[in-house]
Motif scaffolding. Structure first.
Motif, PDB file in Angstrom:
ATOM      1  N   ALA A  14     101.479  79.601   9.058  1.00  7.78           N
ATOM      2  CA  ALA A  14     101.275  79.640   7.419  1.00  7.78           C
ATOM      3  C   ALA A  14     102.507  79.702   6.712  1.00  7.78           C
ATOM      4  O   ALA A  14     102.540  79.396   5.593  1.00  7.78           O
ATOM      5  N   GLY A  15     103.769  79.553   7.375  1.00  2.00           N
ATOM      6  CA  GLY A  15     104.956  79.624   6.793  1.00  2.00           C
ATOM      7  C   GLY A  15     105.659  80.889   6.911  1.00  2.00           C
ATOM      8  O   GLY A  15     105.451  81.759   7.420  1.00  2.00           O
ATOM      9  N   ASN A  16     107.105  80.926   6.312  1.00  2.22           N
ATOM     10  CA  ASN A  16     107.935  81.876   6.523  1.00  2.22           C
ATOM     11  C   ASN A  16     107.588  82.916   5.527  1.00  2.22           C
ATOM     12  O   ASN A  16     108.146  84.043   5.406  1.00  2.22           O
ATOM     13  N   HIS A  17     106.850  82.754   4.687  1.00  3.13           N
ATOM     14  CA  HIS A  17     106.747  83.692   3.295  1.00  3.13           C
ATOM     15  C   HIS A  17     105.362  84.712   4.022  1.00  3.13           C
ATOM     16  O   HIS A  17     105.194  85.668   3.309  1.00  3.13           O
TER      17      HIS A  17
ATOM     18  N   MET B  73      88.535  87.642  10.057  1.00 13.35           N
ATOM     19  CA  MET B  73      88.541  86.691  11.007  1.00 13.35           C
ATOM     20  C   MET B  73      88.857  85.592  10.053  1.00 13.35           C
ATOM     21  O   MET B  73      89.650  84.405  10.387  1.00 13.35           O
ATOM     22  N   VAL B  74      87.785  85.121   9.378  1.00 15.57           N
ATOM     23  CA  VAL B  74      87.542  83.723   8.330  1.00 15.57           C
ATOM     24  C   VAL B  74      88.645  83.622   7.577  1.00 15.57           C
ATOM     25  O   VAL B  74      89.282  82.631   7.428  1.00 15.57           O
ATOM     26  N   MET B  75      88.972  84.739   6.756  1.00 14.81           N
ATOM     27  CA  MET B  75      90.076  84.782   5.831  1.00 14.81           C
ATOM     28  C   MET B  75      91.452  84.361   6.557  1.00 14.81           C
ATOM     29  O   MET B  75      92.242  83.594   6.022  1.00 14.81           O
ATOM     30  N   ALA B  76      91.739  84.930   7.636  1.00 16.59           N
ATOM     31  CA  ALA B  76      92.798  84.781   8.601  1.00 16.59           C
ATOM     32  C   ALA B  76      93.113  83.160   8.997  1.00 16.59           C
ATOM     33  O   ALA B  76      94.091  82.640   8.900  1.00 16.59           O
ATOM     34  N   LEU B  77      91.777  82.642   9.480  1.00 16.69           N
ATOM     35  CA  LEU B  77      91.699  81.246   9.760  1.00 16.69           C
ATOM     36  C   LEU B  77      92.153  80.304   8.741  1.00 16.69           C
ATOM     37  O   LEU B  77      92.832  79.369   8.951  1.00 16.69           O
ATOM     38  N   LYS B  78      91.524  80.717   7.629  1.00 11.37           N
ATOM     39  CA  LYS B  78      91.554  79.642   6.124  1.00 11.37           C
ATOM     40  C   LYS B  78      93.130  79.815   5.816  1.00 11.37           C
ATOM     41  O   LYS B  78      93.525  78.841   5.462  1.00 11.37           O
ATOM     42  N   SER B  79      93.855  80.949   6.045  1.00 11.32           N
ATOM     43  CA  SER B  79      95.146  81.072   5.655  1.00 11.32           C
ATOM     44  C   SER B  79      96.112  80.582   6.990  1.00 11.32           C
ATOM     45  O   SER B  79      97.455  80.945   6.515  1.00 11.32           O
TER      46      SER B  79
END
Length: 701
Positions: A393-396, A454-460
């Motif tokens: 997801a990146g360093n942020h 889990m779905v939100m974590a997958l999307k992000s």
């Protein structure tokens, strides 16, 4: 007797032995000049006509007319063999293209016609010979992408393959269709060009040169020359000396010039054992089915080199009698075809039809990854399963998660059977169905509110799924599965029990950038040394101990992520063991190129050595060099012998002989004294002081 007191015969033999090297070199020089050199320079066709070399076409015609007028008038009746030689020379040297090739490069590829005519007309008169002997088979100007300058050949970003040909060559005419197929095979990996030897300046740049200065092509025409990428001079060019077939040329160019890996063929018996089992479990298996059995085209090898970290390539020769086997295994109907074998349990991806460079690249882009990637040293950062602060997801992002199933490779796992609590195949199905949920497809029959985290974590992109080879990564696996039964999952197999386990790792950075910057700017050497033993991101591990039901696993993953995002869990930093590197270097860098190909095998290598020796045998400088060596060695030996012989008077000679005799006697006495003082040995046949002691009961007196 000789003057030095020795017999004449022994003196002569002694001198012959002393001067053996000069005599040997002198003999070799005479043999080379009288026997070897004349055979290296047979009479030319100009000599047959009785004119000087490189005479013009008009001079050739005049010479032949003079000879033929004598034959027609009956003034001179030639032998049939002589007539054939003259006629062949006339026909060859009056054709401008053939004459040019013969004069510049010594090319006379139709000499077999003369040999056949000698056999055919051996018993006939020269008047019965059918003329002409040679048929003109030139194929005109059919050059493809011709080049006429050295700059045009070297200003290429890709490797270059050049065909050197002659318009008047029958062999070149027959090779043209093969050359077009070679050009099609090399499309996208090489630049193709043709040079007609009439471009003399260009052609001589690619020809070899004899010691006499004569330019030549070792195997005649057509001749293939390659320039690797970045080659700017003739010193780095490479010449092909194998069979002029599509398979041999493309294999040589791809392996020797471009440095691409070879792709091996497998039978239905060896495919699983030697290819599927030996290639890395993290790699997609790409299997090509071929009807011809030809080696892989260069664009296929280029793809194998580019995707070596993700895929393994193999070839299979298609046979109609094996149809049922391949249909049951991969659903292959016919060849050509390519199959992508991915995760255990998934249907292979099959493509029927011929391939070109663009089609293969599209297929590789869509099928070069498993659905469930393997956690390895080269993939940990990309997957986000890394405690050094890297996330997809990146360093942020402050926190991210990695779901890992760990286990040993076993037949049970590969055959999709449940071995203990959780089967690796069932976990693969779970993770794939979760990803389908992300895109809105599939019905998992679970409460979507429970899986929302889990779905939100997958999307992000804060959630990643991977599997770990517990045997190859024993330290890494044991670090996360610290339990009494972890040996069933990690390390070498101790018994028949294989128990894959599922766990989730939460990675979390420091909450504020100030804390991060404070760690970066630590000036205390002791604190800096202590912090080298910990990773930048903290880690918390949750191990799954529930049932193997898919909804239960998804519910557990979602609840664990929700707790990690909302609850104030401890911030625990430690040092994670490094993953063991796998596939540290490509397969072709470990000596694949050292394997001799069929096109340049042992047979051709032996012929190459013989041809190089024959090139130097015809060097006219060898005879004078041998003679010079003989003279120099003779002078050196004579000079050294004359300096070593002292000029003495007869009286002095007698005194010297007496001194030598006295020295010899002293040495003999010294040798005898040493033998006398030598102690007795157990190996002596009879000791010096031995005697027979009489026995009391002996019959002797």
């Amino acid at each position: 007797m000789a003057g030095d007191g020795k017999p004449v015969g022994s003196s002569m033999a002694w001198k012959m032995k002393a001067y053996a090297l000069p005599l040997l070199l002198f003999t070799l020089s005479l043999f080379y000049q009288l026997a070897v050199l004349p055979n290296s320079f047979p009479p030319s066709h100009y000599d047959v006509l009785g004119i000087k070399r490189y005479s013009s076409v008009e001079e050739v015609k005049d010479a032949y007319e003079r000879l033929s007028s004598k034959w027609r008038s009956g003034e001179e009746i030639p032998a049939t063999v002589d007539f054939l030689k003259v006629r062949y020379a006339f026909e060859l040297l009056t054709n401008p293209i053939w004459k040019r090739d013969y004069d510049y490069f010594g090319i006379d590829e139709q000499l077999s016609v003369l040999d056949a005519a000698k056999l055919q007309y051996a018993e006939n008169s020269f008047s019965h010979v059918d003329l002409p002997l040679i048929n003109d088979t030139s194929f005109g100007d059919q050059a493809l992408n011709g080049m006429s300058s050295w700059d045009g050949a070297t200003n290429n970003s890709k490797p270059l393959l050049l065909l050197l040909y002659s318009k008047g060559s029958n062999r070149c005419a027959r090779f043209l269709e093969t050359w077009k197929r070679i050009a099609d095979f090399l499309e996208g990996t090489a630049t193709i060009g043709m040079v007609e030897v009439g471009e003399v300046q260009m052609a001589t740049s690619f020809a070899e040169r004899k010691p006499t200065g004569q330019f030549f092509f070792r195997n005649g025409l057509p001749s293939l020359v390659a320039l690797p990428s970045g080659c700017q001079t003739s010193d780095c060019l490479m010449r092909f000396e194998g069979d002029l077939s599509v398979d041999a040329v493309t294999d040589w160019f791809a392996t020797s010039v471009i440095g691409l890996p070879r792709i091996l063929y497998y039978s239905k018996e060896s495919l699983v054992q030697n290819f599927m089992a030996k290639s890395g479990p993290h790699k997609v298996k790409v299997i090509f089915f071929s009807k011809t059995g030809e080696r892989a085209a260069p664009f296929v090898r280029q793809a194998a080199k580019h995707y070596w970290a993700h895929a393994s390539f193999g070839f299979v020769l298609w046979r109609e009698e094996d149809f049922s086997f391949w249909w049951n295994s991969f659903e292959i109907e016919s060849a050509p075809a390519v199959v992508f074998v991915k995760d255990p349990g998934l249907r292979p991806v099959v493509f029927h039809g011929s391939l070109n460079n663009s089609v293969l690249l599209d297929l590789m882009e869509n099928n070069n990854q498993h659905e469930l990637p393997q956690l390895r040293s080269v993939t940990s950062r990309k997957l986000g399963c890394d405690a050094r602060g890297y996330s997809q997801a990146g360093n942020h992002v402050t926190s991210w998660y990695c779901v890992i199933v760990a286990g040993r490779l076993s037949p049970e796992l590969n055959k999709m059977r449940e071995v203990s609590i959780l089967n690796f195949n069932s976990l693969c199905q779970t993770l794939r169905r979760v990803q389908e949920l992300q895109s809105g497809g599939g019905d998992l029959s679970i409460d979507k509110e429970q899986s929302s985290s889990m779905v939100m974590a997958l999307k992000s992109k804060r959630l990643t799924f991977a599997w770990l080879d517990g045997e190859a990564q024993e330290k890494y696996c044991s670090f996360y599965l610290q339990s009494e039964t972890s040996y069933d999952t990690c390390g070498p197999r101790r018994d028949v029990t294989d128990e894959p386990k599922l766990f989730l790792v939460r990675y979390k950075r420091n909450e504020t950038e100030a804390d991060i910057e404070a760690e970066k700017t630590q000036k205390n050497k002791w604190n800096a040394l202590l912090n080298e033993d910990v990773d930048p991101a903290s880690q918390l591990v949750a191990r799954y101990n529930g049932s193997s039901e898919i909804p239960e696993i998804i519910k557990w993953i979602s609840q664990t992520i929700s707790d990690g995002d909302t609850r104030d869990l401890p911030f625990y930093r430690t040092k994670t063991p490094d993953l063991v590197p796998e596939d540290s270097e490509p397969m072709w860098s470990r000596g694949a190129q050292s394997v001799l190909s069929k096109s340049i095998g042992v047979k051709h290598s032996f012929r190459r050595i013989i041809s190089r020796i024959s090139d130097h045998v015809g060097d006219p400088r060898i005879g004078p060099m041998l003679l010079l060596g003989a003279l120099m060695s003779f002078g050196t030996i004579w000079l050294s012998r004359s300096q070593q012989k002292p000029h003495t008077q007869p009286g002095q000679q007698n005194e010297s002989a007496e001194e030598d005799e006295a020295v010899k006697r002293r040495r003999e006495r010294s040798r005898n004294a040493r033998k006398k003082d030598k102690p007795p040995s157990m190996t002596d046949s009879e000791p010096k002081d031995a005697y027979q002691m009489p026995m009391s009961d002996s019959d002797s007196e």
